[in-house]
Design an enzyme around this catalytic site. Structure first.
Site, PDB file in Angstrom:
ATOM      1  N   GLY A 233      42.600 -12.741  47.014  1.00  0.00           N
ATOM      2  CA  GLY A 233      43.647 -13.454  46.278  1.00  0.00           C
ATOM      3  C   GLY A 233      44.440 -14.389  47.167  1.00  0.00           C
TER       4      GLY A 233
ATOM      5  CG  ASP B 171      49.072  -6.914  45.601  1.00  0.00           C
ATOM      6  OD1 ASP B 171      47.944  -7.389  45.862  1.00  0.00           O
ATOM      7  OD2 ASP B 171      49.378  -5.726  45.824  1.00  0.00           O
TER       8      ASP B 171
ATOM      9  NE  ARG C 132      28.801  -6.626  45.274  1.00  0.00           N
ATOM     10  CZ  ARG C 132      27.752  -6.924  46.023  1.00  0.00           C
ATOM     11  NH1 ARG C 132      26.607  -6.286  45.840  1.00  0.00           N
ATOM     12  NH2 ARG C 132      27.835  -7.861  46.950  1.00  0.00           N
TER      13      ARG C 132
ATOM     14  CG  ASN D 115      38.104  -1.272  41.378  1.00  0.00           C
ATOM     15  OD1 ASN D 115      39.117  -0.773  41.849  1.00  0.00           O
ATOM     16  ND2 ASN D 115      37.174  -1.836  42.135  1.00  0.00           N
TER      17      ASN D 115
ATOM     18  CG  ASN E 196      32.556  -6.060  43.647  1.00  0.00           C
ATOM     19  OD1 ASN E 196      31.808  -6.700  42.935  1.00  0.00           O
ATOM     20  ND2 ASN E 196      32.777  -6.364  44.920  1.00  0.00           N
TER      21      ASN E 196
ATOM     22  NE  ARG F  20      28.031 -12.849  50.475  1.00  0.00           N
ATOM     23  CZ  ARG F  20      28.716 -11.870  49.896  1.00  0.00           C
ATOM     24  NH1 ARG F  20      28.201 -11.217  48.869  1.00  0.00           N
ATOM     25  NH2 ARG F  20      29.923 -11.553  50.356  1.00  0.00           N
TER      26      ARG F  20
ATOM     27  CG  HIS G 132      28.335  -9.592  42.648  1.00  0.00           C
ATOM     28  ND1 HIS G 132      27.848 -10.479  43.581  1.00  0.00           N
ATOM     29  CD2 HIS G 132      29.478  -9.067  43.193  1.00  0.00           C
ATOM     30  CE1 HIS G 132      28.649 -10.497  44.635  1.00  0.00           C
ATOM     31  NE2 HIS G 132      29.643  -9.643  44.424  1.00  0.00           N
TER      32      HIS G 132
END
Length: 409
Positions: free
Chosen positions: A113, A133, A188, A195, A220, A251, A275
């Site tokens: 962030g 936050d 992940r 999360n 993630n 990548r 992902h």
């Protein structure tokens, strides 16, 4: 045009005698004109030689052609063209129709962030950058730091920060990075239950305070968290995007460039799918200097580059020990924002809810997307190989399984 040497004078041009030897030298150099200045003497033998060799003796002084000046970019393209006439470096797909985002909100002011805020401020892409936050002082300190930097960068963007999710109010674009990062040995998918609660809480606040926003999910496991955000906000699929393919494609390009020994600007490649372990780097459409990969790399090298793209995030986690990548995800998020605000053109990989594209229904997956001011404009369906299409469908099945097997959307 040839000019005979002066034969006398000190501090000023002396009288020249143009003889047959001067005409012969001009002929050998491919000249067709000899300039005769006032006061010059042309011998009879020189005139005979000039007539015989078809060289004109022209009274001067002649007007000199203007020096052609070439800018650096054009000079570089000409150099590259001489090296490989079949390849010209593509121009970046930037447009002149970019608009500034009125209010950009970042839910999560940690590594990703904070770096998104830094890049956005440096590029001056938003009037206001709002950081949020849960950690007291974190968002406010980053905002203050960004404002202090504006004295150097001269950015017009102003940053504010706090702990209240209600600060998303009025935001046009919201990037959600909040959540626990990976640690060594963690996938992940291991973050799913941890999360999910964070993303749902953010989604409910966005629904209440910023009902017209476009949401970009970075938390993630990204594809699954994008599904959670869709459900928590109730937004249409056009306004909830996952940042994944932009990062994974970067990548992949980096791995190909290193293996081929070329600048990464010479590489075009895209990565689709999830992902995670079901990531699908699309080798059939990847190009190095406009040519297929097998012109530069062996099958084993290509396979190694695919593996490097899939494991790239894990490599960073293993080195950092206490967190995951922050710089590349921030750049990838800015790429999506640039497409939304019209600063970039063309398709960009993003995770979106599929509605039959690629034969896949009701699951979020990374695919090529055209984006605009309202979010997703359309999904571009590429002509993929059978193996690549099978990889996409396998990724969709894996995401469904991790979410409990039910169709989503």
């Amino acid at each position: 045009m040839a000019r005979a040497p002066a034969t006398g004078g000190s501090g000023r041009r002396g009288r020249r005698v143009i003889g047959a030897e001067h005409v012969s030298e001009a002929h050998q150099r491919g000249r067709v004109v000899i300039e005769v200045l006032p006061g010059d003497i042309v011998t009879a033998q020189a005139r005979e030689s000039a007539e015989r060799l078809k060289i004109r003796l022209v009274d001067g002084p002649l007007e000199k052609p203007a020096v052609v000046r070439t800018d650096g970019a054009t000079a570089m393209r000409r150099t590259l063209y001489r090296r490989s006439p079949k390849w010209v470096a593509p121009r970046p797909q930037h447009t002149r129709n970019a608009r500034r985002v009125r209010r950009l909100a970042l839910v999560g002011a940690g590594g990703v962030g904070a770096n998104i805020g830094h890049l956005a401020a440096n590029a001056d892409i938003a009037d206001e950058i709002v950081l949020i936050d849960i950690a007291p002082g974190m968002a406010a300190s980053v905002a203050l730091d960004l404002n202090h930097a504006s004295g150097v960068s001269r950015s017009r963007s102003r940053a504010t920060g706090g702990t209240e999710l209600s600060r998303v109010a009025g935001a046009e674009v919201i990037v959600v990075t909040a959540g626990r990062p990976r640690t060594p040995g963690m996938t992940r998918a291991d973050l799913l239950d941890i999360n999910r609660r964070i993303v749902r809480q953010a989604g409910e606040a966005i629904r209440a305070h910023a009902p017209d926003a476009i949401v970009i999910v970075v938390t993630n496991p990204l594809d699954e968290m994008t599904v959670e955000m869709l459900q928590a906000t109730g937004f249409p699929r056009e306004r909830v995007l996952g940042m994944a393919g932009t990062l994974d494609s970067s990548r992949f390009r980096n791995a190909l460039a290193l293996a081929a020994g070329v600048p990464v600007s010479d590489v075009e490649a895209i990565t689709l799918g999830s992902h995670g372990d079901e990531m699908a780097p699309i080798t059939s459409r990847a190009r190095i200097r406009g040519r297929h990969l097998d012109r530069f790399l062996s099958p084993d090298q290509i396979a190694a580059c695919v593996k490097d793209a899939v494991t790239g995030g894990g490599q960073v986690v293993a080195l950092r020990k206490t967190g995951s990548a922050v710089l590349a995800p921030a750049h990838a998020s800015i790429e999506l924002i640039d497409h939304i605000r019209g600063a970039r053109a063309g398709a960009v990989p993003a995770s979106v809810m599929l509605r039959g594209e690629y034969g896949i229904e009701g699951v979020v997956l990374g695919v090529p997307c055209h984006l605009g001011a309202s979010g997703l404009v359309e999904v571009e369906e590429l002509d993929l190989s059978e193996a690549e299409l099978a990889a996409l469908r396998a990724a969709a099945d894996a995401i469904r399984a991790r979410l409990g097997g039910a169709a989503t959307g």
